[in-house]
Design an enzyme around this catalytic site. Structure first.
Site, PDB file in Angstrom:
ATOM      1  N   HIS B 210       0.855  -1.188   0.000  1.00  0.00           N
ATOM      2  CA  HIS B 210       0.000   0.000   0.000  1.00  0.00           C
ATOM      3  C   HIS B 210       0.894   1.244   0.000  1.00  0.00           C
ATOM      4  CE1 HIS B 210      -2.595   3.117   1.738  1.00  0.00           C
ATOM      5  NE2 HIS B 210      -3.618   2.404   1.317  1.00  0.00           N
ATOM      6  N   ASP B 332     -11.314   2.071  -1.221  1.00  0.00           N
ATOM      7  CA  ASP B 332     -10.434   2.881  -0.378  1.00  0.00           C
ATOM      8  C   ASP B 332     -11.240   3.660   0.663  1.00  0.00           C
ATOM      9  OD1 ASP B 332      -8.093   3.772   0.701  1.00  0.00           O
ATOM     10  OD2 ASP B 332      -7.531   5.067  -0.966  1.00  0.00           O
TER      11      ASP B 332
END
Lengths: 373, 373
Positions: B210, B332
């Protein structure tokens, strides 16, 4: 400064490439791959012995700058080792024209190869920019149908750079400008460089922002695995430069400035949705002052070339994302070879109309190259 | 280490999400947008009060790290200013499920939000990774049809990280791992982190890399105009991390390692032609030892998610470039809103078969999530 009057003179400039009849360097009877498609290659590198000599001094002075790795292999190869690319970079009348003829390339838009004059002291840089621009003008005069050229300048001294930019367009009639990303680790959004952007806009001449290795302040992760150059670092450096120009808001000051990015837009077209979502106007608290969305700047102020990315899928994406009118073909001679670049533009799936625009039509318009070939 | 025996146990793990019958958090009768399409969102952020508290200390300690800007707004908002995202990050049983239900999202694959535990000292990091993983396992137990989860670990102490990774899969039965790019400005290609890559491979569990803000050594150009975060810097940091993994050759040691990149592959799919051209095997002189082309690693070792890039054109490009089987949908949450992400996966032009794979089928396979929804 006579930028306003410069604009008046530029009107005739669009035809500069077609005024002389010059057969030197025209095809020598070799079979062209596709004579029906005029092919203007828009990011074609060259240098001159004086610049090469000064770059050798830069290499020998050493330092941590990441461009030095490639520069050493070109300008300071060990005895007995063939210097990479240098003979091709120095040549305009022999091998280059033969290569163009063999593959049916009508024209190279020449530019002094990276890092241009940007690693020299300001005085040397200005002097070698002038030398390079004079030589390029001479070469274009000798081969007006085979070459156009972008002018260099030394951003180290922005005021002197502006004078040279005006001379390059008004007197030498070159076709635009080239700058190799950062100069001494600074980017063109900084206020001291605004006169350069102002001049390019006033002269109505495009500014090609060509890659160089990442600036010192972002260099660390690129020092391993040769990540600093064409495989990855060039795009990160140059894409970041372009994003700075968009999100700083500086393009609101120069709404007619035309910037060219190579390498299929240095990644920016692919990131456009996220750039817009995260970089919409109103980010003043974050230090941004852009009045437009990044995609609006990109549409208004940017064009891209295909240099180094011979990928039909990426080209398709860019045509769909940006429209076809601001995409130009390039080879990146001599760093990449001509045959696959030609094959790419001749065979990538697209309409005939799109192919003509990308192969030559857009370059004729953007660089004011005569359309009669 | 009992990685071999771990592999045996994983066989039953694929069904873990379907063994319990648990209706808590199932849709409360609200209209779903598209109940026919199971939607598993694969990069969904959360945190816990203990981690938030330690991050506040990190913020207050200050420094030049570029993540601190966002962290301050979340974890140390001034009195009277609403902390950004924090209530949503801390919630699992209320607003998050309502949001999922309202938009017909079947499942969040939860992960401790960036920078995870990577800015803490090694001991604190390891302790909070354990706490986070325990909590996540508990949440998944309570809502097995609504949540899956990725385990954190503290790369600061790779040996301890490996132990926690084994526990997270073998005991807690979490669905993979998450790491937030660099740790103390170091990348996972460095030999000291190889045990982490080895463990992820042996446990047959994917490692989601990430984003976080660019590491100190590349931070300088990202300090202006808030370039360090989602608008640009996250992608440059994380894409560079992935390219290091490919060109270092480290993936030749761990051929079955599965890495996940968010944000439509952090730019890499668009650069693939040039990465292959400039990064083909044989670059040992440049310090590279990759035996495969970057595109071969990307095909073999990587999957991507659509987090933060709701762009049908970019998705089309990625399907054509990578094939559909390694692309997963993500929201997200809570950094981006659910409705447009759902609209994107429901309406972007693609075949029904491709839509099912991207919306849920690939996530079921890659994260071993039960397919009975």
């Amino acid at each position: 400064m006579n930028r306003r009057s410069a604009l008046g003179r530029i009107g005739t400039f669009a035809l500069a490439g077609t005024l002389d009849v010059d057969r030197i360097g025209e095809p020598h009877g070799r079979k062209r791959q596709n004579t029906a498609l005029r092919k203007i290659a828009t990011e074609e590198a060259c240098t001159f012995a004086e610049v090469a000599g000064e770059l050798r001094k830069v290499v020998r002075a050493g330092g941590s700058n990441l461009d030095l790795r490639l520069l050493k292999s070109i300008y300071d190869a060990p005895p007995g080792v063939e210097p990479r690319f240098l003979p091709e970079l120095l040549d305009f009348d022999a091998k280059r024209l033969v290569d163009m003829d063999r593959h049916g390339v009508s024209m190279h838009v020449l530019s002094l190869t990276a890092p241009g004059v940007q690693m020299f002291d300001a005085k040397t840089g200005a002097s070698l920019a002038t030398l390079s621009n004079d030589r390029l003008a001479d070469i274009v005069r000798r081969h007006p149908k085979r070459y156009a050229a972008l002018a260099s300048f030394a951003p180290q001294d922005p005021q002197a750079a502006v004078k040279e930019m005006e001379r390059a367009v008004n007197t030498l009639r070159l076709n635009g400008f080239i700058v190799n990303s950062h100069t001494n680790n600074e980017y063109l959004d900084q206020a001291r460089y605004w006169p350069i952007l102002e001049a390019a806009e006033a002269l109505d001449a495009p500014l090609y922002i060509h890659p160089r290795a990442p600036s010192d302040g972002m260099a660390a992760p690129f020092r391993d695995y040769a990540l600093e150059s064409a495989a990855w670092g060039y795009g990160m450096e140059t894409g970041t430069h372009a994003v700075r120009l968009m999100l700083s808001g500086v393009l609101d000051r120069f709404p007619k400035l035309r910037i060219i990015l190579g390498h299929m837009g240095e990644g920016i077209p692919f990131w456009m949705w996220r750039l817009d979502f995260m970089g919409a106007p109103g980010g003043r608290a974050a230090g941004r002052s852009n009045r437009l969305k990044p995609s609006e700047y990109f549409q208004r102020n940017f064009a891209i070339t295909t240099s180094g990315v011979e990928d039909p899928l990426a080209l398709r994406y860019c045509i769909d994302r940006l429209g076809v009118d601001n995409i130009m073909w390039a080879i990146d001679y001599p760093y990449q070879t001509t045959a696959p670049a030609v094959s790419f533009i001749e065979t990538a799936p697209m309409s005939d109309s799109d192919r003509r625009k990308i192969a030559h039509g857009n370059a004729e318009r953007i660089f004011r190259i005569g359309s009669q070939g």
